[in-house]
Design a protein around this motif. Structure first.
Motif, PDB file in Angstrom:
ATOM      1  N   MET A 103     -79.279 -11.569 -19.863  1.00  0.00           N
ATOM      2  CA  MET A 103     -79.014 -10.610 -18.777  1.00  0.00           C
ATOM      3  C   MET A 103     -79.538  -9.226 -19.166  1.00  0.00           C
ATOM      4  O   MET A 103     -80.168  -8.529 -18.367  1.00  0.00           O
ATOM      5  CB  MET A 103     -77.493 -10.442 -18.604  1.00  0.00           C
ATOM      6  N   ALA A 104     -79.242  -8.839 -20.404  1.00  0.00           N
ATOM      7  CA  ALA A 104     -79.636  -7.509 -20.888  1.00  0.00           C
ATOM      8  C   ALA A 104     -81.161  -7.380 -20.887  1.00  0.00           C
ATOM      9  O   ALA A 104     -81.707  -6.346 -20.479  1.00  0.00           O
ATOM     10  CB  ALA A 104     -79.082  -7.288 -22.295  1.00  0.00           C
ATOM     11  N   GLN A 105     -81.842  -8.433 -21.317  1.00  0.00           N
ATOM     12  CA  GLN A 105     -83.310  -8.372 -21.370  1.00  0.00           C
ATOM     13  C   GLN A 105     -83.901  -8.206 -19.973  1.00  0.00           C
ATOM     14  O   GLN A 105     -84.866  -7.473 -19.779  1.00  0.00           O
ATOM     15  CB  GLN A 105     -83.847  -9.631 -22.074  1.00  0.00           C
ATOM     16  N   SER A 106     -83.273  -8.882 -19.026  1.00  0.00           N
ATOM     17  CA  SER A 106     -83.729  -8.778 -17.646  1.00  0.00           C
ATOM     18  C   SER A 106     -83.490  -7.354 -17.123  1.00  0.00           C
ATOM     19  O   SER A 106     -84.372  -6.738 -16.508  1.00  0.00           O
ATOM     20  CB  SER A 106     -82.942  -9.807 -16.843  1.00  0.00           C
ATOM     21  N   ALA A 107     -82.292  -6.837 -17.376  1.00  0.00           N
ATOM     22  CA  ALA A 107     -81.936  -5.488 -16.902  1.00  0.00           C
ATOM     23  C   ALA A 107     -82.868  -4.443 -17.521  1.00  0.00           C
ATOM     24  O   ALA A 107     -83.329  -3.519 -16.832  1.00  0.00           O
ATOM     25  CB  ALA A 107     -80.490  -5.182 -17.266  1.00  0.00           C
ATOM     26  N   GLN A 108     -83.149  -4.595 -18.782  1.00  0.00           N
ATOM     27  CA  GLN A 108     -83.996  -3.604 -19.456  1.00  0.00           C
ATOM     28  C   GLN A 108     -85.425  -3.650 -18.943  1.00  0.00           C
ATOM     29  O   GLN A 108     -86.084  -2.623 -18.814  1.00  0.00           O
ATOM     30  CB  GLN A 108     -83.949  -3.825 -20.969  1.00  0.00           C
ATOM     31  N   ARG A 109     -85.894  -4.852 -18.645  1.00  0.00           N
ATOM     32  CA  ARG A 109     -87.253  -4.945 -18.102  1.00  0.00           C
ATOM     33  C   ARG A 109     -87.358  -4.175 -16.784  1.00  0.00           C
ATOM     34  O   ARG A 109     -88.386  -3.602 -16.466  1.00  0.00           O
ATOM     35  CB  ARG A 109     -87.636  -6.411 -17.897  1.00  0.00           C
ATOM     36  N   MET A 110     -86.255  -4.180 -16.029  1.00  0.00           N
ATOM     37  CA  MET A 110     -86.271  -3.495 -14.728  1.00  0.00           C
ATOM     38  C   MET A 110     -85.999  -1.997 -14.863  1.00  0.00           C
ATOM     39  O   MET A 110     -85.964  -1.294 -13.856  1.00  0.00           O
ATOM     40  CB  MET A 110     -85.193  -4.112 -13.819  1.00  0.00           C
ATOM     41  N   GLY A 111     -85.719  -1.528 -16.076  1.00  0.00           N
ATOM     42  CA  GLY A 111     -85.569  -0.082 -16.262  1.00  0.00           C
ATOM     43  C   GLY A 111     -84.136   0.400 -16.385  1.00  0.00           C
ATOM     44  O   GLY A 111     -83.871   1.596 -16.237  1.00  0.00           O
ATOM     45  N   PHE A 112     -83.225  -0.514 -16.680  1.00  0.00           N
ATOM     46  CA  PHE A 112     -81.821  -0.113 -16.837  1.00  0.00           C
ATOM     47  C   PHE A 112     -81.418  -0.157 -18.309  1.00  0.00           C
ATOM     48  O   PHE A 112     -82.034  -0.844 -19.109  1.00  0.00           O
ATOM     49  CB  PHE A 112     -80.915  -1.022 -15.990  1.00  0.00           C
TER      50      PHE A 112
END
Ligand code: ADP
Ligand code: MG
Length: 372
Positions: A24-33
């Motif tokens: 989840m974190a990797q996905s969120a970070q890719r989107m800029g969060f």
């Protein structure tokens, strides 16, 4: 519920730092969060992909408040968190998933009751409050039965199969002093699951039907193809359920198919699920991407595109021992290793996804051979 507007750089707080929290974190970070993670294990997988880490038990109010201070929105990676603690946090913070759904689904009995009330089909079951109820269940439902603890079971833990009368003593012992569910043990033909995401506006998007093989009650493999004959029937069941149970984010409904081809809802996970991991490589959005979009109150894609049929195999501790030396020879295996410190038997250490194209038969038997 008000829709917060989130800006790039805002922080998503995740309760739980296992592999689901990590992805989840990797996905969120890719989107800029940014991401903040709370976990009792200082060396948990998600810690090393998070901006902030809160070292605390899942139910620790002070720890959850610290997580809240870092976070603009809070989500969770698993459902066995204390619903009361979540309720406290939800009063003062933005927890788009709420606490009611976790409260219903973390208890196998209230889960089954809610699914049955929705009109979806579940296997015959009975509430067990003591040894006498076991006899009633045998009379009403018949053998074989499966007894399941109401709280905290996963990967087949907390389950007892009662196939014959000789095992009743064990069943009485298990039922002594705890509440259980007894359910009919189905002669399984297949198991499938369907992963979906629902956002705050109520848009729902479905991933393809997943065919799951279990080994010792732990997920072994998930296969997805472009079409599945149970897609309509499975979605129809999910539609009934989502009228009764409120979902925000990614969730998965597991089904049994018996030898007569009848479909039963087994259980629901109100979070990304092991059987949806293939979506990282095989789909245009992963189950983690759509989870993050959902909890942020963003729009969801109208449909999920499956680029290629695919198969996912779990890597348990013993599988990683067996397979690790093969990774360098197999660039076509999309290897995920979660980064858990202790490699233990039957512990989920990682997974492999293979994109199969039209060749849905080749890899499957090879891998089966390896895993014997
Ligand atoms: P969990 O995944 O939480 O451990 P499940 O209820 O999904 O618990 O059970 C794990 C696996 O055990 C199922 O995927 C299925 O293979 C088997 N199983 C559980 N209940 C039944 C049942 N009533 N009939 C047949 N098989 C079952
Ligand atoms: Mg299950």
């Amino acid at each position: 519920m008000t829709l917060n507007k989130f800006a790039l750089g805002d922080t998503i707080g995740i309760i739980g730092g296992g592999q689901l929290g990590k992805m989840m974190a990797q996905s969120a970070q890719r989107m800029g969060f940014k991401v903040a993670v709370l976990d009792p294990d200082e060396r948990c997988p998600a810690r090393f992909v998070a901006h902030h880490f809160v070292h605390a038990p899942y139910n620790d109010i002070a720890g959850l408040k610290t997580l809240s201070r870092y976070s603009d929105v809070i989500t969770y990676e698993f459902e066995n968190i204390n619903a009361e603690a979540l309720e406290v946090i939800a009063k003062e913070n933005h927890v788009p998933q709420g606490f009611e759904t976790v409260n219903i689904l973390q208890n196998r009995l209230s889960e089954k009751e809610a699914i049955a009330r929705s009109g979806a089909t579940v296997v015959p079951y009975k509430r067990i409050e003591g040894p006498a109820d076991v006899d009633d269940a045998v009379r009403e439902i018949g053998l074989p039965l499966v007894l399941k603890t109401v709280f905290g079971g996963y990967d087949g833990k907390g389950q007892l199969v009662v196939a014959e009368k000789a095992q009743l003593e064990e069943a009485y012992n298990m039922a002594d002093g705890t509440i259980l569910v007894a359910e009919k043990r189905i002669a399984l033909d297949r198991e499938i699951s369907i992963t979906a995401s629902r956002n705050l506006q109520g848009e729902v998007v479905y991933f393809p039907v997943q065919e799951n093989v279990h080994r010792n009650q732990i997920l072994f493999s998930t296969m997805v193809k472009h079409a599945h004959e149970y897609t309509e029937a499975a979605i129809a069941e999910v539609e009934k359920i989502i009228h009764k149970i409120h979902f925000v984010g990614t969730f998965t409904v597991e089904f049994f198919i018996d030898k007569e081809g009848k479909l039963y809802v087994n259980e629901i996970a109100p979070r990304p699920h092991n059987s949806g991991h293939y979506s990282i490589e095989a789909c245009d959005y992963s189950q983690f991407d759509t989870h993050i979009l959902s909890v942020l109150g963003y729009r969801l894609p109208k449909q999920i595109k499956l680029h290629s049929s695919a198969v996912m195999y779990n890597l348990l501790g013993q599988d990683l021992d067996l397979m690790e030396h093969l990774f360098p020879e197999h660039p076509e295996w999309h290897v995920h290793v979660y980064g858990k410190e202790a490699r233990k038997e039957n512990r989920k250490m990682g997974h492999i996804t293979l994109l199969l194209g039209d060749d849905t038969d080749t890899y499957y038997p090879i891998y089966k051979e390896l895993m014997k």
